[in-house]
Design a protein around this motif. Structure first.
Motif, PDB file in Angstrom:
ATOM      1  N   ASP A 201       0.838  -1.212   0.000  1.00  0.00           N
ATOM      2  CA  ASP A 201       0.000   0.000   0.000  1.00  0.00           C
ATOM      3  C   ASP A 201       0.869   1.258   0.000  1.00  0.00           C
ATOM      4  O   ASP A 201       0.524   2.275  -0.606  1.00  0.00           O
ATOM      5  N   VAL A 202       1.992   1.182   0.713  1.00  0.00           N
ATOM      6  CA  VAL A 202       2.894   2.354   0.754  1.00  0.00           C
ATOM      7  C   VAL A 202       3.512   2.572  -0.623  1.00  0.00           C
ATOM      8  O   VAL A 202       3.572   3.707  -1.115  1.00  0.00           O
ATOM      9  N   PHE A 203       3.947   1.493  -1.256  1.00  0.00           N
ATOM     10  CA  PHE A 203       4.533   1.631  -2.601  1.00  0.00           C
ATOM     11  C   PHE A 203       3.511   2.228  -3.580  1.00  0.00           C
ATOM     12  O   PHE A 203       3.848   3.074  -4.400  1.00  0.00           O
ATOM     13  N   LYS A 204       2.262   1.783  -3.465  1.00  0.00           N
ATOM     14  CA  LYS A 204       1.222   2.321  -4.369  1.00  0.00           C
ATOM     15  C   LYS A 204       1.008   3.817  -4.093  1.00  0.00           C
ATOM     16  O   LYS A 204       0.849   4.616  -5.002  1.00  0.00           O
ATOM     17  N   GLY A 205       1.039   4.182  -2.818  1.00  0.00           N
ATOM     18  CA  GLY A 205       0.875   5.588  -2.449  1.00  0.00           C
ATOM     19  C   GLY A 205       2.017   6.446  -2.974  1.00  0.00           C
ATOM     20  O   GLY A 205       1.812   7.549  -3.484  1.00  0.00           O
ATOM     21  N   MET A 206       3.234   5.923  -2.849  1.00  0.00           N
ATOM     22  CA  MET A 206       4.403   6.666  -3.340  1.00  0.00           C
ATOM     23  C   MET A 206       4.324   6.863  -4.853  1.00  0.00           C
ATOM     24  O   MET A 206       4.604   7.951  -5.376  1.00  0.00           O
ATOM     25  N   ALA A 207       3.935   5.799  -5.557  1.00  0.00           N
ATOM     26  CA  ALA A 207       3.855   5.879  -7.023  1.00  0.00           C
ATOM     27  C   ALA A 207       2.805   6.912  -7.438  1.00  0.00           C
ATOM     28  O   ALA A 207       3.029   7.722  -8.353  1.00  0.00           O
ATOM     29  N   GLU A 208       1.691   6.914  -6.749  1.00  0.00           N
ATOM     30  CA  GLU A 208       0.623   7.855  -7.099  1.00  0.00           C
ATOM     31  C   GLU A 208       1.040   9.298  -6.774  1.00  0.00           C
ATOM     32  O   GLU A 208       0.774  10.216  -7.553  1.00  0.00           O
ATOM     33  N   ALA A 209       1.711   9.482  -5.647  1.00  0.00           N
ATOM     34  CA  ALA A 209       2.191  10.831  -5.294  1.00  0.00           C
ATOM     35  C   ALA A 209       3.144  11.333  -6.364  1.00  0.00           C
ATOM     36  O   ALA A 209       3.083  12.498  -6.798  1.00  0.00           O
ATOM     37  N   HIS A 210       4.009  10.467  -6.807  1.00  0.00           N
ATOM     38  CA  HIS A 210       4.954  10.827  -7.856  1.00  0.00           C
ATOM     39  C   HIS A 210       4.205  11.158  -9.150  1.00  0.00           C
ATOM     40  O   HIS A 210       4.470  12.157  -9.807  1.00  0.00           O
TER      41      HIS A 210
END
Ligand code: SAM
Length: 329
Positions: free
Chosen positions: A146-155
């Motif tokens: 979930d954190v990786f998905k959040g980071m990708a979306e923020a980027h």
């Protein structure tokens, strides 16, 4: 420029310019990180925490006194409903140039786009392990993916740079220091290693210093070169000389940076906290709820700025009052 202010800040008793307000929007968190919470979770009630309008009012007065940078934190800021609405209110305040947010990233994917649209500029994600099982153990049960998905979306939506904050804990995750560094070298991550702060006082916990961390990285991943990345904080940045990623070091313990401290904190229940590592707090919520006018709020902000201690005393004494979760880091 108004009386007593510099163009971008009010000076404290030690001639430090305070232009950065860290706002904790909640003491609630959806994680139970082993080092951040002692398990005693007493949550503030709805009426205890400042409303978004109250936070905006305090920020407006702070901006008139020269505050230009605001960071939202918690608890976990993204568990409070409609935090993008607060970002919109803060974006509209004249003088506020930069709004950022610190999150554990688990709820970021769904909110990144609306936060960006509301005016959020940058994001820091706290991440202490790249190993799914260990991440789950450290956080008390959450999913690293979930954190990786959040980071990708923020980027993707342009909340950049996305900075990754890793608290280095000897014997718990220090064997991942090089793995994190390689993410900076090979995948353009901006990784910041933060010394663990022993809230329990001097020597209560083993601390791995930045020079030890840097040695380990240089031995296994290559030489680091001093470089620079925008931010209002105390990190020293390095790169591997090629690629876009950076490595930052934040060393509150081994290399106290109190001489450059430019910040004031506002807790979720409306206390101005002059220093993260000092229990002194000044109540601004009572004033705002008892009809205090702008002059009164300004006087309280000035009192808090002038009360900033010259330095923290972590080596000499424990921070007694609140946990990190209740202050916001
Ligand atoms: N929930 C958000 C998050 O996880 O980023 C914001 C609040 S959290 C308290 C803010 C930061 O404080 C996190 O990066 C966390 O790792 C850090 N932190 C908590 N306790 C710490 C300690 N004892 N020493 C160093 N950093 C700490």
């Amino acid at each position: 420029m108004t009386e007593g202010n510099c163009i971008t800040g009010t000076y404290d008793a030690f001639n430090r310019r305070v232009n950065y307000l860290r706002i904790s929007v909640t003491d609630r968190c959806n994680l139970r990180c082993i080092y951040c919470s002692d398990g005693e979770i007493s949550h503030l009630g709805h009426n205890d925490i400042l409303s978004y309008e109250e936070i905006a009012r305090i920020t407006r007065v702070a901006a008139e006194m020269g505050v230009t940078h605001v960071r939202l934190t918690g608890g976990e800021p993204l568990v409070r409903p409609y935090v993008a609405n607060l970002v919109s209110l803060l974006t509209a305040i004249p003088g506020i140039e930069d709004i950022s947010l610190t999150t554990n990233g688990t709820l970021l994917e769904a909110q990144a786009a609306e936060l960006k649209a509301a005016g959020l500029k940058r994001i820091n994600v706290s991440l202490d392990s790249l190993q799914p099982d260990r991440f789950t153990r450290i956080t008390g049960g959450k999913n690293l993916h979930d954190v990786f998905k959040g980071m990708a979306e923020a980027h993707r939506v342009g909340l950049s740079p996305v900075k990754i904050n890793m608290v280095v804990m000897p014997g718990i995750n220090d064997d991942e220091i090089v793995d994190f560094a390689k993410k900076a070298r090979d995948e353009a991550w901006h990784v910041r290693f933060i010394e663990y702060m022993p809230f329990d006082g001097a020597g209560a916990e083993p601390v791995l210093t930045v020079s030890e961390i840097k040695d380990r990285i240089e031995t296994s991943a290559g030489a680091l070169w001093a470089c620079c990345l925008n931010g209002a904080g105390p990190a020293n940045y390095y790169s591997f000389g090629s690629g876009e990623g950076t490595i930052g070091f934040i060393r509150p313990v081994s290399h106290r940076f109190c001489g450059q401290c430019n910040r004031l904190r506002l807790t979720a229940d409306g206390k101005l906290r002059p220093c993260l590592l000092n229990d002194l707090e000044i109540d601004i919520r009572s004033s705002i709820r008892n009809g205090g006018g702008e002059a009164e709020l300004k006087a309280l902000l000035r009192q808090a700025i002038m009360a900033k201690p010259e330095r923290h005393y972590l080596e000499e004494a424990a921070v007694g009052g609140r946990q990190m979760r209740q202050i916001g880091g």
